[in-house]
Design an enzyme around this catalytic site. Structure first.
Site, PDB file in Angstrom:
ATOM      1  N   HIS A  85      20.139  95.308  10.680  1.00  0.00           N
ATOM      2  CA  HIS A  85      18.733  95.050  10.352  1.00  0.00           C
ATOM      3  C   HIS A  85      17.880  96.242  10.761  1.00  0.00           C
ATOM      4  O   HIS A  85      18.105  96.860  11.795  1.00  0.00           O
ATOM      5  CB  HIS A  85      18.225  93.735  10.954  1.00  0.00           C
ATOM      6  CG  HIS A  85      17.966  93.718  12.413  1.00  0.00           C
ATOM      7  ND1 HIS A  85      16.746  94.087  12.965  1.00  0.00           N
ATOM      8  CD2 HIS A  85      18.763  93.369  13.449  1.00  0.00           C
ATOM      9  CE1 HIS A  85      16.807  93.932  14.277  1.00  0.00           C
ATOM     10  NE2 HIS A  85      18.016  93.509  14.591  1.00  0.00           N
ATOM     11  N   ASP A  97      17.221  97.931  19.390  1.00  0.00           N
ATOM     12  CA  ASP A  97      17.233  96.730  18.530  1.00  0.00           C
ATOM     13  C   ASP A  97      16.279  96.907  17.364  1.00  0.00           C
ATOM     14  O   ASP A  97      15.098  96.555  17.469  1.00  0.00           O
ATOM     15  CB  ASP A  97      16.855  95.490  19.354  1.00  0.00           C
ATOM     16  CG  ASP A  97      16.856  94.228  18.514  1.00  0.00           C
ATOM     17  OD1 ASP A  97      16.172  93.263  18.909  1.00  0.00           O
ATOM     18  OD2 ASP A  97      17.509  94.209  17.459  1.00  0.00           O
ATOM     19  N   GLU A 131      15.002  90.422   9.995  1.00  0.00           N
ATOM     20  CA  GLU A 131      16.029  89.731  10.798  1.00  0.00           C
ATOM     21  C   GLU A 131      15.366  89.019  11.954  1.00  0.00           C
ATOM     22  O   GLU A 131      15.740  87.924  12.341  1.00  0.00           O
ATOM     23  CB  GLU A 131      17.069  90.737  11.319  1.00  0.00           C
ATOM     24  CG  GLU A 131      18.249  90.094  12.046  1.00  0.00           C
ATOM     25  CD  GLU A 131      18.009  89.837  13.528  1.00  0.00           C
ATOM     26  OE1 GLU A 131      17.055  90.423  14.092  1.00  0.00           O
ATOM     27  OE2 GLU A 131      18.744  89.036  14.125  1.00  0.00           O
ATOM     28  N   GLU A 132      14.366  89.626  12.529  1.00  0.00           N
ATOM     29  CA  GLU A 132      13.722  89.072  13.737  1.00  0.00           C
ATOM     30  C   GLU A 132      12.979  87.772  13.445  1.00  0.00           C
ATOM     31  O   GLU A 132      12.633  87.044  14.359  1.00  0.00           O
ATOM     32  CB  GLU A 132      12.781  90.107  14.367  1.00  0.00           C
ATOM     33  CG  GLU A 132      13.474  91.390  14.801  1.00  0.00           C
ATOM     34  CD  GLU A 132      14.370  91.233  16.032  1.00  0.00           C
ATOM     35  OE1 GLU A 132      14.564  90.104  16.513  1.00  0.00           O
ATOM     36  OE2 GLU A 132      14.876  92.262  16.521  1.00  0.00           O
ATOM     37  N   ASP A 160      24.208  95.294  15.332  1.00  0.00           N
ATOM     38  CA  ASP A 160      22.883  94.938  15.826  1.00  0.00           C
ATOM     39  C   ASP A 160      22.892  95.148  17.341  1.00  0.00           C
ATOM     40  O   ASP A 160      23.472  94.356  18.076  1.00  0.00           O
ATOM     41  CB  ASP A 160      22.572  93.469  15.479  1.00  0.00           C
ATOM     42  CG  ASP A 160      21.174  93.041  15.899  1.00  0.00           C
ATOM     43  OD1 ASP A 160      20.812  91.891  15.588  1.00  0.00           O
ATOM     44  OD2 ASP A 160      20.447  93.837  16.524  1.00  0.00           O
ATOM     45  N   HIS A 247      13.382  93.451  23.055  1.00  0.00           N
ATOM     46  CA  HIS A 247      12.164  92.851  22.474  1.00  0.00           C
ATOM     47  C   HIS A 247      10.907  93.236  23.252  1.00  0.00           C
ATOM     48  O   HIS A 247       9.923  92.469  23.279  1.00  0.00           O
ATOM     49  CB  HIS A 247      12.296  91.332  22.352  1.00  0.00           C
ATOM     50  CG  HIS A 247      13.192  90.926  21.230  1.00  0.00           C
ATOM     51  ND1 HIS A 247      13.380  89.617  20.839  1.00  0.00           N
ATOM     52  CD2 HIS A 247      13.970  91.668  20.405  1.00  0.00           C
ATOM     53  CE1 HIS A 247      14.221  89.570  19.826  1.00  0.00           C
ATOM     54  NE2 HIS A 247      14.601  90.808  19.545  1.00  0.00           N
TER      55      HIS A 247
HETATM   56  N1  DTR Z   1      19.403  88.303  18.008  1.00  0.00           N
HETATM   57  C1  DTR Z   1      19.540  89.757  17.931  1.00  0.00           C
HETATM   58  C2  DTR Z   1      20.095  90.313  19.218  1.00  0.00           C
HETATM   59  C3  DTR Z   1      21.320  89.626  19.655  1.00  0.00           C
HETATM   60  C4  DTR Z   1      21.407  88.776  20.714  1.00  0.00           C
HETATM   61  N2  DTR Z   1      22.735  88.389  20.848  1.00  0.00           N
HETATM   62  C5  DTR Z   1      23.458  88.984  19.863  1.00  0.00           C
HETATM   63  C6  DTR Z   1      24.813  88.916  19.552  1.00  0.00           C
HETATM   64  C7  DTR Z   1      25.278  89.636  18.449  1.00  0.00           C
HETATM   65  C8  DTR Z   1      24.418  90.394  17.691  1.00  0.00           C
HETATM   66  C9  DTR Z   1      23.052  90.456  18.001  1.00  0.00           C
HETATM   67  C10 DTR Z   1      22.598  89.757  19.101  1.00  0.00           C
HETATM   68  C11 DTR Z   1      18.199  90.394  17.711  1.00  0.00           C
HETATM   69  O1  DTR Z   1      17.320  90.173  18.556  1.00  0.00           O
HETATM   70  O2  DTR Z   1      18.047  91.150  16.708  1.00  0.00           O
HETATM   71 ZN    ZN Z   2      15.850  91.547  18.150  1.00  0.00          ZN
HETATM   72 ZN    ZN Z   3      18.679  92.938  16.459  1.00  0.00          ZN
END
Ligand code: DTR
Ligand code: ZN
Ligand code: ZN
Ligand code: CA
Ligand code: ZN
Length: 277
Positions: A85, A97, A131-132, A160, A247
């Protein structure tokens, strides 16, 4: 597979940092920094001979965009995809991220072009929007595939967060063949890995997995805390999160571990080369 120069990956990340700085401090869905990030990636791919497509969608009454890049050639009934993403949260520039995944996927695509790779299977790369907001862009892509085109995707690899400053080396535990490909690479480096368990449903591999497409990927950790056992095998700091700027506004160009970024980018290239021929 070629070595991916981590300096090249960092150069893309510096561009993402500059873009965020010039666009209100972020690269979030629906903000100018997101589209500027996409335009940067698209220009590189167009210049390298990819066939690029921008897929538009709406989320939270703002326009979002996916970028799809096809490498001409290969058996289009057997498509290997790698994606990440491109959007950040609104809180900051989103360099780890997920600039890290986006930059590594971009540099791998450019390495395919430099090598003039002629894979047996067709290669497709993707950068997802929103994605977020809940994997909106990747879900939109999967939902809009015809059943024929969906059945032609033999693997989706997701990246990611792959440059976390206090890194772990996690391999998705979904498809066994894809998992083994990554584990083989890391054992060649003498780097131990752990299976990635927290992420199912939390990133862009989920929509693909939900329709039965084999998925895999790599992850260097987010807000979970590194244990002393993990610090013993990977280095870094026990008792601290893998990425304390997850974040947050401090997810800047300074929020990276270059070794993790390099190793994960090289593992990405190895998997793309191996799984596409
Ligand atoms: N949710 C994703 C970050 C994230 C957290 N745990 C995992 C495991 C595997 C891939 C991504 C993630 C984000 O904040 O974009
Ligand atoms: Zn994120
Ligand atoms: Zn992410
Ligand atoms: Ca490298
Ligand atoms: Zn999983």
């Amino acid at each position: 597979a070629p070595d991916i120069p981590v300096a090249n990956v960092k150069a893309h990340l510096s561009q993402f940092q500059s873009i965020a700085t010039a666009n209100g401090g972020n690269r979030a869905h629906g903000r100018t920094g997101y589209r500027a990030s996409l335009d940067y990636v698209k220009a590189k791919l167009d210049a390298a001979g990819f066939t690029t497509t921008i897929q538009q969608f709406t989320s939270s009454s703002r326009t979002g965009y996916n970028l799809i890049a096809d490498w001409p050639g290969g058996d289009t009934t057997r498509v290997v995809m790698a994606g990440s993403h491109l959007d950040s949260v609104t809180a900051g520039p989103g360099i780890n991220d997920n600039g890290s995944g986006s930059a590594a996927v971009l540099e791998t695509a450019l390495a395919v072009s430099r090598a003039g790779l002629q894979p047996t299977r067709h290669l497709r790369f993707a950068w997802w929007g929103a994605e977020e907001l809940g994997m909106v862009g990747s879900r939109y892509y999967v939902n809009n595939l015809s059943s024929t085109n969906r059945s032609r995707i033999s693997a989706y690899l997701n990246f990611d967060m792959i440059g976390s400053p206090n890194p772990g080396y996690f391999v998705y535990d979904d498809d066994p063949t894809i998992e083994q490909t990554f584990k083989t690479y890391f054992s060649g480096l003498g780097v131990p890995t752990e299976i990635e368990t927290e992420g199912d449903g939390r990133s862009d591999h989920a929509p693909f997995k939900n329709v039965g497409i084999p998925v895999g990927g790599l992850f260097s950790g987010a807000d979970y805390v590194k244990t002393s056992a993990q610090a013993a095998k990977w280095g870094g700091t026990a008792g601290q999160p893998f990425d304390r700027c997850y974040h947050s506004s401090c997810d800047t160009i300074a929020n990276l571990n270059d070794t993790a970024l390099d190793r994960n980018a090289d593992a990405l290239a190895y998997a793309v080369w191996t799984l596409s021929s």
